[in-house]
Design an enzyme around this catalytic site. Structure first.
Site, mmCIF file in Angstrom:
data_model
loop_
_atom_site.group_PDB
_atom_site.id
_atom_site.type_symbol
_atom_site.label_atom_id
_atom_site.label_comp_id
_atom_site.label_asym_id
_atom_site.label_seq_id
_atom_site.Cartn_x
_atom_site.Cartn_y
_atom_site.Cartn_z
ATOM 1 N N GLU A 101 2.644 -1.171 -3.931
ATOM 2 C CA GLU A 101 3.645 -1.845 -4.473
ATOM 3 C C GLU A 101 3.506 -2.195 -5.919
ATOM 4 O O GLU A 101 4.461 -2.111 -6.813
ATOM 5 C CB GLU A 101 4.024 -3.113 -3.795
ATOM 6 N N GLY A 157 -7.324 -6.594 -5.075
ATOM 7 C CA GLY A 157 -6.157 -6.888 -4.309
ATOM 8 C C GLY A 157 -6.926 -5.824 -2.967
ATOM 9 O O GLY A 157 -7.528 -4.995 -3.008
ATOM 10 N N LEU A 209 4.448 0.676 3.868
ATOM 11 C CA LEU A 209 3.149 1.046 4.554
ATOM 12 C C LEU A 209 2.675 2.148 4.287
ATOM 13 O O LEU A 209 1.395 2.395 3.988
ATOM 14 C CB LEU A 209 3.422 0.416 6.170
ATOM 15 N N GLY A 228 -5.148 -1.697 -1.468
ATOM 16 C CA GLY A 228 -6.444 -2.105 -2.228
ATOM 17 C C GLY A 228 -7.596 -2.135 -1.023
ATOM 18 O O GLY A 228 -8.759 -1.589 -1.472
ATOM 19 N N HIS A 255 12.721 -9.057 -1.417
ATOM 20 C CA HIS A 255 11.761 -8.429 -0.484
ATOM 21 C C HIS A 255 10.983 -7.569 -0.981
ATOM 22 O O HIS A 255 9.805 -7.589 -0.557
ATOM 23 C CB HIS A 255 12.663 -7.696 0.725
ATOM 24 N N HIS A 286 16.447 -7.567 0.841
ATOM 25 C CA HIS A 286 16.680 -7.166 2.303
ATOM 26 C C HIS A 286 17.760 -7.616 2.860
ATOM 27 O O HIS A 286 17.763 -9.085 2.821
ATOM 28 C CB HIS A 286 15.144 -7.492 2.567
ATOM 29 N N LEU A 326 -2.725 -3.310 2.060
ATOM 30 C CA LEU A 326 -3.035 -2.194 2.384
ATOM 31 C C LEU A 326 -3.834 -0.927 1.525
ATOM 32 O O LEU A 326 -4.387 -0.095 1.897
ATOM 33 C CB LEU A 326 -1.855 -1.516 3.140
ATOM 34 N N ARG A 349 19.250 -0.537 2.989
ATOM 35 C CA ARG A 349 19.140 -1.991 2.921
ATOM 36 C C ARG A 349 19.996 -2.280 1.642
ATOM 37 O O ARG A 349 20.803 -3.515 2.021
ATOM 38 C CB ARG A 349 17.599 -2.132 2.407
#
Lengths: 245, 645
Positions: free
Chosen positions: B436, B51, B452, B56, B412, B277, B54, B341
């Site tokens: 994630e 992966g 992030l 990986g 989401h 979301h 962000l 959310r």
């Protein structure tokens, strides 16, 4: 809507390839262009035919993976829009649409509409970065950046690396892609130490990959889904010239 | 294929390996106690990273910088395309550049609370500490964050936060951060420290002598099945939201890598914690292939409303102010449109269930910018949200400057994932899981702009500091067992051949769509014992039909997108079942997991801390899943029922 598609089919890099016609007769105006192709492919699978291979992933216009020449225009007729964000409401019942892959020597066809764009990665490898190992950075506020410069750098940085610019260019030039990265990093104070070396290395790699020269026809800008400005090419050339002195 | 879905309870997990002592010292303590690897030896140590998002991308780049030999894999044609690129809103960091009362402790506190007290305090505190380094790193790489006229970084407040700690790059923060990590990765590829394999898909984990020692991948262009061996394997393969078919994930996102690892011994934690979301573009028809998120940063300036009256079919502009229900502002006066959310999503569902939804099928609510445009001017609104407004118009054909957006909740993010300890190591030694794909930091609900942050924290700072401690023993590892390798390869080939030989009458996508509908309806925004039992009836029977009647065209020795899809759908079936088992066993509501049986008088999620203050880590077995509980203890943040009123 009933839509006739003429789709480029090519089994592999060595196959000659040809356009094949398909009719999709239940297209909804709210469908995306790729959803229409999904519908076609679902049908082809069930009839035992090979479905049309095409690249796509995020389907929200940001990953840069989708890449189709639609009726002669990379990403199709809608300005500043990737193929995946093009919707069928822009077409009408009875239309015929021709779909081809990106065509450029440095982007060889893998299968059908899928091409190999690894040349772009190698241009970035040549210098499209600022050398800063993780953990070595100073505080983010130690280096203010004028808002205008930050905004201009951002505009150049929005390039999604799809390659439409190359596909549109009569010379197959990658100047818009390369210029965008050189501009993004060259406008920022962090990018100054490597600025000239970066421009030189990236331009040389671009040439080595077999991309053509830029003759300022501007076709690239007309199809760029992110609206990258032709100014980035001027900046690239200026930095390249300075680096060669 | 019909497995028994009852579960058994196994031994609890007693130690997640976080150091003890004051919480602010724990990460320093761990880093200091972690053994180091001599720079000359690092070159001999080989790490596989699967992966290139962000987590990986940043991990592969950083491990390369440290001197390890890294092999990286992604299924896309370039590492720059990973789905982190689509994150819009921003990234949290406890910089307190605004002087508005933010601090590491406050970010920690907000994240633990936002996660509804189902995350580990030690992990979350470390995340908040590391957040400040991420911003420094990204800025140094040239990530063009939004700035003020004075040249300093701009920030905004974001869903669920009362301080302005979210850094952003217009509506494309994920793209800019990913391109930063991608550039760092390409630099290491050029330096020869990282070998990149694009268009490769991981299909099996190789476990030898109890350790993760490699993976089996399929070259998606040639179809060749390849084995890659290493001293450690890092999975950064993202979340599993596509189990619902329709989600905001990219089409290629899948669970196969982590599911294979799960079947090879890595426990899967909290699979039922999925985030819906609140601000996505509603479904327009049967052919819908994915859903598009509108960043929830829009809720900073947009006001959510529906008509007061049921079935009010007037155009939004024709509905007078006193006949509108700004329901979030009404029910949650303190937080208004900025409630977390899960709360915003459920509130939208409730008003639509009452028959007050708008747009096709009544599955939508308005997000209105008229007030913001009047207050700030069109230019200021365009500056903040221009690209989002354009995206909305492209998809719907409607202009959000002139009429309110229509939004509806969509899947989401998945907070669950492979269980990892404080070092981000799974229950298979040598298998690390980041971003994630792991379960670690968000508890039962992730706050906006924290994905992030976690992905980059794991990749740039946490994993590179902890993996050395494991690799310090690598010279004592046995050679990789040939039998384990052969078995892994055979299992991959067998599955591919089986999928190709069924030659049935339904496409993989048609099964995936149907599975998604089951999950959305019975294991979606609101779950009940009845709905989950229903799902657990339907899933095995659909899976049985899949293995009997799926049609996969083409061959294994070519680029075959149908075969890729079929393999992923097959794993989604098994995961879906585990998600329902987990959701059924957790009879409380918490965060993104809302059990209708467990709510207070106001319809808010009601936790049951006495019985469920634990991480549910599931072990795979042929006889059904085995539950291992890791108790959660809160030394710093007092467990309270969330209230955003």
């Amino acid at each position: 809507m009933k839509i006739t598609l003429k789709v480029w089919r090519q089994k592999g890099p060595s196959d000659k390839g040809r356009l094949v016609s398909y009719v999709v007769d239940d297209v909804s105006p709210d469908m995306s262009f790729l959803e229409m192709l999904d519908v076609l492919n679902e049908r082809l699978i069930l009839t035992g035919d090979d479905p049309v291979a095409f690249d796509h992933d995020c389907r929200e216009g940001i990953c840069g993976m989708c890449s189709m020449v639609i009726d002669g225009t990379p990403h199709g007729p809608q300005r500043a829009t990737t193929t995946c964000q093009l919707h069928m409401r822009h077409y009408k019942d009875g239309d015929t649409i021709t779909i081809e892959p990106w065509r450029a020597a440095p982007f060889p066809v893998v299968k059908d509409l899928v091409v190999d764009r690894s040349a772009f990665d190698r241009i970035i490898q040549a210098g499209g970065f600022i050398s800063v190992p993780a953990g070595s950075a100073p505080d983010a506020h130690s280096m203010p950046v004028a808002k205008n410069d930050a905004d201009d750098a951002f505009d150049a940085a929005t390039c999604i690396g799809c390659g439409a610019c190359v596909a549109a260019c009569p010379n197959g030039s990658a100047a818009l892609f390369t210029g965008a990265k050189i501009t993004h990093l060259g406008l920022l104070p962090q990018g100054q130490p490597e600025r000239m070396a970066r421009a030189k290395a990236m331009v040389e790699q671009m040439d080595a990959e077999g991309f053509g020269g830029c003759t300022n026809t501007g076709e690239c800008v007309a199809v760029c889904p992110k609206g990258i400005s032709l100014d980035v090419i001027g900046r690239m050339n200026a930095d390249f010239l300075k680096s060669s002195k | 294929m019909n497995r028994i879905v009852d579960y058994t309870v196994g031994e609890p997990i007693r130690d997640a390996k976080a150091p003890t002592g004051p919480i602010e010292d724990r990460w320093e303590t761990r880093k200091f106690k972690a053994r180091l690897v001599n720079p000359a030896n690092k070159r001999k140590l080989h790490v596989i990273v699967v992966g290139t998002g962000l987590a990986g991308g940043s991990a592969a780049a950083t491990l390369g910088e440290l001197g390890y030999r890294v092999t990286s894999f992604c299924y896309q044609d370039s590492p720059r395309r990973a789905h982190s690129i689509a994150a819009q809103g921003g990234i949290n960091a406890a910089k307190n550049y605004r002087g508005d009362g933010d601090s590491i402790y406050r970010l920690f506190y907000d994240t633990v609370k936002g996660g509804d007290f189902r995350a580990r305090e030690s992990n979350v505190y470390r995340l908040a500490q590391v957040s400040v380094n991420i911003i420094d790193q990204a800025v140094a790489q040239g990530v063009p964050f939004a700035r003020e006229y004075g040249g300093l970084l701009d920030t905004r407040s974001f869903g669920g936060a009362q301080v302005s700690r979210t850094f952003y790059a217009r509506g494309q923060t994920g793209q800019q951060l990913l391109l930063g990590a991608y550039a760092a990765l390409e630099r290491q590829i050029a330096a020869g420290n990282v070998t990149m394999n694009t268009r490769h898909e991981m299909l099996e984990l190789i476990v030898s002598d109890g350790r993760a020692r490699g993976i089996v991948v399929r070259d998606m262009v040639s179809g060749e099945v390849e084995t890659h061996l290493a001293d450690a394997v890092v999975l950064a393969t993202g979340g599993y939201g596509n189990v619902f078919f329709l989600s905001t994930n990219a089409k290629g996102c899948n669970t196969t890598a982590i599911w294979r690892a799960h079947q090879k011994g890595a426990m899967f934690a909290n699979p039922c914690y999925t985030q819906i979301h609140p601000t996505c573009i509603p479904v327009s028809g049967e052919y819908q292939s994915k859903l598009t998120l509108m960043s929830e940063s829009l809720r900073n300036d947009g006001r959510v409303w529906v008509p007061l009256a049921k079935g009010d079919a007037r155009a939004p502009g024709d509905i007078p102010e006193d006949e509108r229900d700004y329901y979030l502002e009404r029910i949650y006066p303190a937080f208004g449109n900025l409630v977390p959310r899960d709360i915003a999503s459920r509130a939208a569902k409730n008003v639509c269930d009452e028959g007050r939804g708008v747009g096709p099928g009544g599955l939508g609510v308005y997000l209105d910018f008229a007030d913001a445009i009047e207050r700030l001017g069109r230019d200021a609104v365009e500056e903040k949200y221009g690209n989002l407004f354009e995206m909305y118009e492209r998809i719907t054909g409607e202009d959000p400057y002139r009429q309110p957006m229509r939004i509806y909740p969509a899947v989401h993010y998945t907070m669950g994932g492979l269980w990892v300890d404080y070092d981000l190591q799974s229950t298979v030694p040598g298998l690390f899981v980041i971003g994630e794909a792991n379960f670690s930091d968000h508890g039962a609900n992730r706050l906006g702009a924290s994905a992030l942050m976690q992905g980059l924290a794991d990749g740039y700072f946490v994993l590179p500091a902890t993996i050395g401690d494991y690799l310090a023993d690598a010279h004592r590892f046995d050679p990789v067992d040939d039998v384990a390798v052969a078995e892994a390869e055979i299992s991959v080939r067998t599955k591919i051949n089986r999928l190709l030989s069924i030659n049935g009458t339904r496409t993989p996508d048609s099964f995936h769509r149907e599975l998604g509908r089951i999950m959305w309806e019975f294991c979606g925004m609101e779950r009940t014992e009845e709905s989950l039992n229903k799902a657990l009836e339907l899933i095995p029977s659909l899976r049985e039909e899949f293995w009997r009647d799926v049609k996969v065209s083409g061959t294994a020795e070519e680029l075959n997108q149908v075969l890729e899809k079929a393999g992923r759908v097959a794993d989604f079936f098994d995961l879906a079942e585990l998600m329902c088992v987990d959701a059924l066993h957790r009879t409380e509501s918490c965060g993104g997991h809302f059990r209708a049986e467990s709510q207070d008088a106001d319809g808010e999620a009601l936790r049951d801390d006495e019985h469920f203050a634990y991480v549910a880590a599931w072990e795979w077995s042929d006889q059904g899943p085995i539950l291992h509980k890791e108790d959660l203890e809160y030394e710093y943040v007092t467990m309270t029922q969330r209230s955003y009123k």
